[in-house]
Design a protein around this motif. Structure first.
Motif, mmCIF file in Angstrom:
data_model
loop_
_atom_site.group_PDB
_atom_site.id
_atom_site.type_symbol
_atom_site.label_atom_id
_atom_site.label_comp_id
_atom_site.label_asym_id
_atom_site.label_seq_id
_atom_site.Cartn_x
_atom_site.Cartn_y
_atom_site.Cartn_z
ATOM 1 N N GLN A 98 31.221 -6.487 45.255
ATOM 2 C CA GLN A 98 31.717 -7.832 45.525
ATOM 3 C C GLN A 98 33.238 -7.850 45.540
ATOM 4 O O GLN A 98 33.896 -7.283 44.670
ATOM 5 N N TYR A 136 31.916 -11.329 51.684
ATOM 6 C CA TYR A 136 32.056 -11.302 50.227
ATOM 7 C C TYR A 136 32.047 -9.882 49.660
ATOM 8 O O TYR A 136 32.124 -9.706 48.453
ATOM 9 N N HIS A 151 27.506 -20.465 49.366
ATOM 10 C CA HIS A 151 28.181 -19.174 49.516
ATOM 11 C C HIS A 151 27.161 -18.034 49.500
ATOM 12 O O HIS A 151 27.298 -17.058 50.241
ATOM 13 N N HIS A 201 28.464 -12.990 37.301
ATOM 14 C CA HIS A 201 28.952 -14.352 37.476
ATOM 15 C C HIS A 201 28.148 -14.994 38.602
ATOM 16 O O HIS A 201 28.590 -15.060 39.750
ATOM 17 N N HIS A 202 26.937 -15.436 38.250
ATOM 18 C CA HIS A 202 26.071 -16.052 39.244
ATOM 19 C C HIS A 202 26.443 -17.515 39.445
ATOM 20 O O HIS A 202 26.797 -18.205 38.486
ATOM 21 N N PRO A 249 30.731 -18.999 44.435
ATOM 22 C CA PRO A 249 30.531 -19.995 43.380
ATOM 23 C C PRO A 249 29.390 -20.972 43.595
ATOM 24 O O PRO A 249 29.017 -21.681 42.668
ATOM 25 N N ARG A 300 34.837 -11.048 46.739
ATOM 26 C CA ARG A 300 35.189 -12.467 46.660
ATOM 27 C C ARG A 300 34.117 -13.197 45.863
ATOM 28 O O ARG A 300 32.933 -12.836 45.923
ATOM 29 N N PRO A 301 34.510 -14.244 45.130
ATOM 30 C CA PRO A 301 33.511 -15.017 44.381
ATOM 31 C C PRO A 301 32.546 -15.732 45.311
ATOM 32 O O PRO A 301 32.877 -16.057 46.453
ATOM 33 N N MET A 355 34.540 -16.107 39.838
ATOM 34 C CA MET A 355 34.847 -14.786 39.311
ATOM 35 C C MET A 355 33.887 -13.749 39.895
ATOM 36 O O MET A 355 32.874 -14.095 40.492
ATOM 37 N N ILE A 356 34.239 -12.494 39.692
ATOM 38 C CA ILE A 356 33.473 -11.379 40.244
ATOM 39 C C ILE A 356 32.870 -10.573 39.101
ATOM 40 O O ILE A 356 33.551 -10.267 38.121
ATOM 41 N N GLY A 390 27.044 -9.322 43.460
ATOM 42 C CA GLY A 390 27.330 -10.055 42.238
ATOM 43 C C GLY A 390 26.522 -9.588 41.045
ATOM 44 O O GLY A 390 26.693 -10.102 39.937
#
Length: 295
Positions: free
Chosen positions: A93, A38, A102, A197-198, A98, A95-96, A1-2, A86
């Motif tokens: 951001q 990202y 990344h 959303h780290h 995760p 794109r996630p 998630m972002i 993020g």
């Protein structure tokens, strides 16, 4: 998630505080939006010449947390202070991210966007973890790492949570010695309205620490609540001779706030790339933005 703000009003208030603090930047500055896979990443650039340093903040710190240090650093170096993707800040951001890999890809993209040569990475807390993560995965663009109180060496538990509650209380301290906290307080509290959303800050493995092929200086607090500084020192020295460890007496995980002069000094005395390797300026992937604090 972002990650995103909880409401448009929260976002508006946060960026009003952000812009007010940005206007206090003590040296001429250029804001860049560096393209990454990202999303565009905001980087504040100061210093006309000298070996390049990339500054990575802790959680919710943003590039602005480096304003007490930037004047002295920029007098000798080309300085790039990053808004971590993020987290709340001017990076956006798309794109996630995760996993730690990344995150390493994102940071590698940032370095590629800043130009040729190698960079000294200096990070605080999560920013230090990001620097070590990239150094373990793809050290080709890194001249060295200075890591202040990085996580990744022990599980973070309740002790840290209780310490965090007490630490937040110090941000209300009206005394002069808390000037940095007072200046950044609106940004910190505004950032609490951001849903981040780290990826998990995984524990660094022995293989990852052995894989680091650039000089690393770890600066740890003797009273840190995220690890045992002595155990970290013993472990990394046994695994990799490129690691140097300094344990600061009586310091906690808030070491950068407790001793900002030490942070600046350790970055200045870290391993540096030769001046000829410093990037001459932004690459075409970076888009300059006007900033009222420039000049």
């Amino acid at each position: 998630m972002i990650g995103r703000f909880k409401s448009a009003r929260s976002e508006e208030r946060y960026f009003a505080a952000y812009d007010e603090i940005a206007a206090r930047w003590p040296v001429p500055v250029q804001d860049l939006d560096v393209g990454t896979r990202y999303g565009p990443t905001r980087v504040r650039v100061s210093g006309a010449a000298g070996p390049p340093i990339v500054l990575l903040s802790g959680v919710m710190g943003t590039s602005l947390s480096w304003y007490p240090h930037v004047a002295e650093l920029a007098a000798r170096h080309r300085v790039f202070a990053v808004d971590t993707l993020g987290e709340p800040g001017r990076s956006r951001q798309t794109r996630p991210m995760p996993t730690g890999e990344h995150c390493a890809e994102w940071l590698a993209d940032v370095l590629d966007g800043l130009g040729p040569g190698k960079f000294l990475l200096a990070g605080v807390s999560r920013g230090a973890w990001l620097a070590l993560t990239l150094a373990a995965h793809a050290p080709g663009r890194i001249a060295g790492v200075v890591a202040f109180e990085p996580p990744g060496f022990a599980p973070i538990g309740r002790r840290f949570l209780w310490w965090s509650v007490r630490e937040v209380a110090t941000w209300f301290d009206p005394r002069p010695r808390a000037a940095v906290r007072r200046a950044l307080r609106p940004l910190l509290f505004g950032g609490l309205r951001f849903r981040a959303h780290h990826p998990p800050q995984y524990l660094l493995t022995d293989d990852q620490l052995r894989a680091v092929s650039v000089p690393v200086r770890l600066i740890l607090g003797e009273r840190s609540v995220i690890h045992s500084a002595r155990e970290v020192e013993q472990r990394v020295k046994a695994l990799n001779p490129l690691f140097d460890v300094e344990i600061v007496p009586r310091a906690t995980h808030a070491l950068p706030l407790q001793q900002p002069e030490l942070v600046t000094a350790r970055i200045l005395t870290a391993n540096r790339v030769p001046p000829a390797a410093a990037p001459p300026g932004p690459s075409p992937r970076s888009t300059p933005r006007e900033n009222p604090s420039s000049g």
